[in-house]
Enzyme design. Structure first.
Site, PDB file in Angstrom:
ATOM      1  CG  HIS A   1       5.728   1.871   3.698  1.00  0.00           C
ATOM      2  ND1 HIS A   1       6.357   0.733   3.256  1.00  0.00           N
ATOM      3  CD2 HIS A   1       6.553   2.906   3.384  1.00  0.00           C
ATOM      4  CE1 HIS A   1       7.516   1.071   2.725  1.00  0.00           C
ATOM      5  NE2 HIS A   1       7.661   2.368   2.776  1.00  0.00           N
TER       6      HIS A   1
ATOM      7  CD  GLU B   1       5.140   6.037   1.219  1.00  0.00           C
ATOM      8  OE1 GLU B   1       4.977   4.823   1.045  1.00  0.00           O
ATOM      9  OE2 GLU B   1       6.257   6.568   1.292  1.00  0.00           O
TER      10      GLU B   1
ATOM     11  CG  ASP C   1       7.120   5.836  -2.508  1.00  0.00           C
ATOM     12  OD1 ASP C   1       7.642   6.657  -1.750  1.00  0.00           O
ATOM     13  OD2 ASP C   1       6.880   4.663  -2.184  1.00  0.00           O
TER      14      ASP C   1
ATOM     15  CG  HIS D   1       9.639   2.360  -3.371  1.00  0.00           C
ATOM     16  ND1 HIS D   1      10.929   1.920  -3.552  1.00  0.00           N
ATOM     17  CD2 HIS D   1       9.628   2.981  -2.166  1.00  0.00           C
ATOM     18  CE1 HIS D   1      11.657   2.241  -2.496  1.00  0.00           C
ATOM     19  NE2 HIS D   1      10.891   2.887  -1.638  1.00  0.00           N
TER      20      HIS D   1
ATOM     21  CD  GLU E   1      10.049   9.027  -0.502  1.00  0.00           C
ATOM     22  OE1 GLU E   1       9.420   8.063  -0.015  1.00  0.00           O
ATOM     23  OE2 GLU E   1      11.281   9.026  -0.664  1.00  0.00           O
TER      24      GLU E   1
END
Ligand code: CA
Length: 321
Positions: free
Chosen positions: A24, A51, A53, A66, A157
């Site tokens: 994460h 991950e 973002d 993020h 994401e």
């Protein structure tokens, strides 16, 4: 000798059942989130997926960050004081990629008080770290995969696509071609695309023709864009997601309540969806859970989730072994 027949089938089934560990924001438990350093560390820890973002800069370059804001993880307020908006915040969308590249990234802090959010983590303001672009990060991961011989996947994401659209920018239309260019296009490529906004998930499938794996992220009750999380978490809601997405990414608080497993994972599995909850943090465990080993037992062995977002991939992998 290669196993044949039933043994081969069993091996495939077992392999498919192996849960995936998703770093994460990288190994954000030990290094500032989304920096190259945190991704290198997560790769070496053995995380299955790293991950990203993704938000846009002023000149439409996807950045790995993020928040749509820059003021919780960088020194933007000192370097570009005149870019503050009326609401007092600094937005990635107001700086060019070249400007963002000059910022120092740091451990997350409260933009009003300057206080570090997770006090036991990497000391705020120390070290030299940068905010990477998506392409820089995908290149780094491909290099690491090559030099280590271990292929870690990516887990991008799309952040706040409705907000980007209000600002006149189409995040998905810019990000998807970049993913394809770097070899992530179908379900056989190690990539899960994730988003909290239902309308955007529908759009990337139906309008933008995205063929790769997609995870519908689910928050508490309602999303900022109006996505009805509460409805999507019902049996009917879960069924309605089948065919659109490959799985759901619920909050860990919807999977473990007061140290006990809920029925969400079982209900999602019954509908035919994978479940990758977010986020296990060794320094902020779910209520009623005493350590990472207990969390791993609850999430993977009791609830039988298919993956997990964690700030501490090393600890989760150790507990899984
Ligand atoms: Ca995320």
């Amino acid at each position: 000798m290669k196993p044949t027949g039933l043994a081969a089938l069993l091996a495939v089934a077992l392999q498919a059942a192996e849960p995936v560990v998703i770093a994460h924001r990288g190994a954000s438990g030990i290094l500032p989130e989304h920096t190259r350093e945190s991704k290198v560390a997560a790769h070496r820890m053995g995380a299955d997926y790293l991950e990203q973002d993704v938000v846009l800069s002023q000149d439409d370059v996807p950045i790995v960050l993020h928040d749509v804001h820059l003021d919780t993880t960088t020194d933007v307020a000192e370097k570009f004081p005149d870019r503050r908006r009326k609401d007092g915040r600094f937005y990635a969308i107001d700086l060019t990629a070249a400007e963002i590249a000059t910022l120092n990234a740091t451990e997350r802090f409260d933009h009003r008080t300057g206080k570090q959010v997770m006090p036991l983590r990497h000391p705020k303001g120390k070290g030299v770290f940068r905010v990477p672009t998506l392409e820089q990060e995908l290149t780094l991961i491909s290099e690491l995969n090559q030099t280590t011989g271990r292929r870690a996947g990516i887990y991008p994401e799309l952040k706040a696509p409705a907000w980007h659209r209000k600002e006149g920018k189409d995040l998905a239309a810019i990000v998807l071609p970049i993913l394809r260019k770097h070899g992530y296009a179908t379900k056989s490529d190690p990539c899960y695309l994730q988003c909290f906004e239902y309308a955007e998930v529908k759009r990337i499938r139906e309008e933008l023709g995205w063929k790769g794996s997609v995870i519908m992220l689910l928050g508490g009750t309602k999303g900022v864009d109006g996505t009805d999380f509460a409805a999507l978490k019902t049996d009917a809601g879960l069924k309605s997601l089948v065919g659109l997405v490959d799985g759901i990414g619920p909050s860990l608080t919807d999977v473990i309540k007061d140290g006990k497993v809920t029925d969400l994972v079982a209900r999602a599995h019954a509908a035919g969806l994978k479940v990758h909850p977010y986020t296990l943090r060794a320094d902020a465990l779910p209520k009623g859970v005493k350590d990472v080993a207990e969390a791993v037992r609850l999430i993977f062995h009791e609830a039988r989730a298919d993956g997990l977002f964690t700030d501490h991939p090393d600890k989760v992998l150790e507990a899984l072994r």
